[in-house]
Design an enzyme around this catalytic site. Structure first.
Site, PDB file in Angstrom:
ATOM      1  N   ASN A   8      18.954  24.051  30.620  1.00 36.26           N
ATOM      2  CA  ASN A   8      17.653  24.626  30.952  1.00 36.26           C
ATOM      3  C   ASN A   8      17.684  26.170  30.967  1.00 36.26           C
ATOM      4  OD1 ASN A   8      14.884  24.991  32.305  1.00 36.26           O
ATOM      5  ND2 ASN A   8      15.022  22.822  31.830  1.00 36.26           N
ATOM      6  N   ARG A   9      16.741  26.776  31.682  1.00 38.44           N
ATOM      7  CA  ARG A   9      16.498  28.218  31.464  1.00 38.44           C
ATOM      8  C   ARG A   9      17.183  29.146  32.460  1.00 38.44           C
ATOM      9  NH1 ARG A   9      12.387  25.176  29.908  1.00 38.44           N
ATOM     10  NH2 ARG A   9      11.440  25.633  27.886  1.00 38.44           N
ATOM     11  N   HIS A  20      19.174  26.322  27.391  1.00 38.84           N
ATOM     12  CA  HIS A  20      20.192  25.363  26.946  1.00 38.84           C
ATOM     13  C   HIS A  20      21.417  26.011  26.290  1.00 38.84           C
ATOM     14  CE1 HIS A  20      17.611  22.240  28.190  1.00 38.84           C
ATOM     15  NE2 HIS A  20      16.936  22.005  27.082  1.00 38.84           N
ATOM     16  N   HIS A  55      20.955  15.280  26.641  1.00 38.24           N
ATOM     17  CA  HIS A  55      19.543  15.476  26.291  1.00 38.24           C
ATOM     18  C   HIS A  55      18.988  14.331  25.436  1.00 38.24           C
ATOM     19  CE1 HIS A  55      15.938  17.863  25.591  1.00 38.24           C
ATOM     20  NE2 HIS A  55      16.420  18.812  26.364  1.00 38.24           N
ATOM     21  N   TYR A 102      16.527  11.492  24.194  1.00 43.90           N
ATOM     22  CA  TYR A 102      15.076  11.244  24.243  1.00 43.90           C
ATOM     23  C   TYR A 102      14.885   9.729  24.236  1.00 43.90           C
ATOM     24  CZ  TYR A 102      13.690  16.082  23.107  1.00 43.90           C
ATOM     25  OH  TYR A 102      13.472  17.446  23.117  1.00 43.90           O
ATOM     26  N   ASP A 131       7.508  18.831  32.630  1.00 48.89           N
ATOM     27  CA  ASP A 131       8.706  19.558  32.179  1.00 48.89           C
ATOM     28  C   ASP A 131       9.238  20.302  33.399  1.00 48.89           C
ATOM     29  OD1 ASP A 131      10.692  20.753  30.774  1.00 48.89           O
ATOM     30  OD2 ASP A 131       9.400  21.840  29.361  1.00 48.89           O
ATOM     31  N   GLN A 188      15.725  16.850  35.390  1.00 51.70           N
ATOM     32  CA  GLN A 188      14.611  17.397  34.617  1.00 51.70           C
ATOM     33  C   GLN A 188      13.926  16.237  33.927  1.00 51.70           C
ATOM     34  OE1 GLN A 188      14.126  20.817  34.474  1.00 51.70           O
ATOM     35  NE2 GLN A 188      12.458  20.943  33.008  1.00 51.70           N
ATOM     36  N   GLU A 190      17.185  14.522  32.395  1.00 50.61           N
ATOM     37  CA  GLU A 190      18.401  15.350  32.327  1.00 50.61           C
ATOM     38  C   GLU A 190      18.903  15.635  33.733  1.00 50.61           C
ATOM     39  OE1 GLU A 190      17.137  18.798  29.736  1.00 50.61           O
ATOM     40  OE2 GLU A 190      15.396  17.498  29.661  1.00 50.61           O
TER      41      GLU A 190
HETATM   42  C1  BGC Z   1      13.240  21.598  28.524  1.00 52.44           C
HETATM   43  C2  BGC Z   1      12.009  21.849  27.698  1.00 52.44           C
HETATM   44  C3  BGC Z   1      12.454  22.102  26.286  1.00 52.44           C
HETATM   45  C4  BGC Z   1      13.264  20.945  25.796  1.00 52.44           C
HETATM   46  C5  BGC Z   1      13.838  21.260  24.448  1.00 52.44           C
HETATM   47  C6  BGC Z   1      13.957  20.422  27.987  1.00 52.44           C
HETATM   48  O1  BGC Z   1      15.111  20.208  28.703  1.00 52.44           O
HETATM   49  O2  BGC Z   1      12.931  21.431  29.880  1.00 52.44           O
HETATM   50  O3  BGC Z   1      11.235  22.902  28.183  1.00 52.44           O
HETATM   51  O4  BGC Z   1      11.376  22.333  25.455  1.00 52.44           O
HETATM   52  O5  BGC Z   1      14.317  20.668  26.649  1.00 52.44           O
HETATM   53  O6  BGC Z   1      13.720  20.252  23.597  1.00 52.44           O
END
Ligand code: BGC
Length: 376
Positions: A107-108, A133, A205, A207, A275, A312, A341
């Site tokens: 994350n950020r 990331h 990560h 999906y 998110d 997340q 996540e």
């Molecule tokens: C984030 C999103 C981001 C995505 C990337 C997630 O873990 O929280 O903001 O766009 O990952 O695919």
């Protein structure tokens, strides 16, 4: 006489039925397939199978989980993660981290900087002015060394990240063990060590869409998050530093997943979709239930257990149907899948009130997460 031959026939049928079964006693196995090259490095897809037929496929590139095959309630196999038909898919610039290992910091990190022991570090920024990331070439875009562990149910992946990589201090060795258990669990054990203090926050990560391709979105999946609190964010998705109760005001009600809830129910009330980082209601430091996900038509049910303090929940908001080389050429539209996540909170290096994410020399970062699949 007639009765006698009838008995012989029954005995013969039983003999035929039982014989092949004895030869193919299901067991764990790992198979390998070469899927191409990046420069001179061979990219391999490893597939672990368990005795009940569940399969998980993993690449040495990014430690990417490319497939998770599980049965629905009718016993049919289906792949419950988004992904690509070829390596070219993974390598496309807009790949939104499908199935990868995320690091050095999931994350950020706000404005791509933080201060540690009086020194300011500047990171590669790749999400507006923020670092997301792990930066431009995070752990998701590197080649991991893969070793099969004894028992044919686990793969150990190792990556050595250099001092200064993407702006982070310290040589970090990250080890991730993916295991498939006989209880249909994908277990991920993360470890990291460093030679200089550095932030570390690793996650997976994937999906998920438990309909295995039948439903184009996850809006009718039912989610439970074992979390009474979350970290509200600003417009660039950076936590504002406050921890809010999911029922704090009517405004935060869409964030309440403490009871299983249809994802589509309140999603329109959350600008851009979900998110956010939820703060898990934890009892101790061990592996505890963090989330459950249910898809009623297929009956597929997934439980997430973790040792981490946060999760997340990302509802695939930025998917827009434009990715190429997708599995079966499928259009992955907005909300086609969701990520769960397990992690430390975003931007922790700049938020002293959040749980610590700084790994020091001599310490070992550890994190275990389990994704358990069943039907009901
Ligand atoms: C984030 C999103 C981001 C995505 C990337 C997630 O873990 O929280 O903001 O766009 O990952 O695919």
């Amino acid at each position: 006489m007639k009765k006698f031959s009838y008995l012989i026939l029954i005995a013969a049928v039983f003999a035929c039925k039982s014989k092949p079964a004895a030869n193919v006693t299901p067991s764990f196995s790992v198979s390998e397939a070469s899927i191409g090259k990046i420069d001179t490095s061979a990219i391999t897809e490893y597939t672990i199978s368990n005795p009940s037929g569940m399969k998980v496929s993993i690449l040495n590139y990014g430690g990417t989980v490319t497939k998770i095959i599980t049965k629905d309630k009718a016993g049919n196999d289906g792949d419950v993660v988004l992904g690509y038909d070829s390596l070219a898919g993974c390598l496309q610039k807009s790949n939104p981290y499908f199935g990868v290992l995320v690091g050095r910091y999931a994350n950020r990190i706000a404005k791509g900087k933080f201060t540690l022991d009086g020194k300011e570090y500047k990171l590669a920024t790749n999400n507006g002015q923020n670092a997301l990331h792990g930066g431009l070439k995070g752990f998701d875009k590197v080649i991991w060394k893969v070793e099969k562990l004894a028992g044919d149910s686990s793969l150990q992946l190792t990556y050595k990240s250099k001092d200064g990589e993407e702006g982070y201090p310290g040589n970090v060795t990250a080890t991730v063990v993916y295991s498939l258990t006989s209880a249909n669990e994908l277990k991920i054990d993360y470890k990291a060590i460093t030679d200089k203090a550095t932030p570390v926050n690793l996650t997976s990560h994937c999906y998920f869409n438990l309909s295995a391709g039948a439903d184009s979105t996850i809006l009718n999946h039912i989610l439970m998050l074992k979390a009474s609190w979350f970290t509200p964010v600003d417009t660039s998705l950076i936590p504002i530093g406050r921890i809010a109760n999911v029922n704090e005001t009517p405004k935060t009600l869409p964030m309440d997943f403490t009871e299983p809830k249809l994802i589509g129910k309140d999603i329109d009330e959350v600008k851009g979709g979900y998110d956010h980082n939820w703060v898990l209601d934890r009892k101790g430091k061990g592996l505890e239930l963090a989330a459950t996900l249910y898809h009623a038509t297929s009956g597929r049910y997934m439980e997430v257990y973790t040792t981490e303090p946060g999760i997340q929940f990302y509802s695939g908001n930025f998917l827009d149907g434009t990715l190429t080389n997708t599995k079966g050429g499928k259009k992955y539209v907005q909300h086609a899948a969701l990520c769960l996540e397990t992690q430390h909170f975003p931007d922790s290096p700049n938020e002293p009130s959040f749980p610590n994410t700084i790994l020091k020399p001599g310490e070992t970062y550890t994190h275990t997460t389990v994704y358990k699949f069943s039907v009901k």
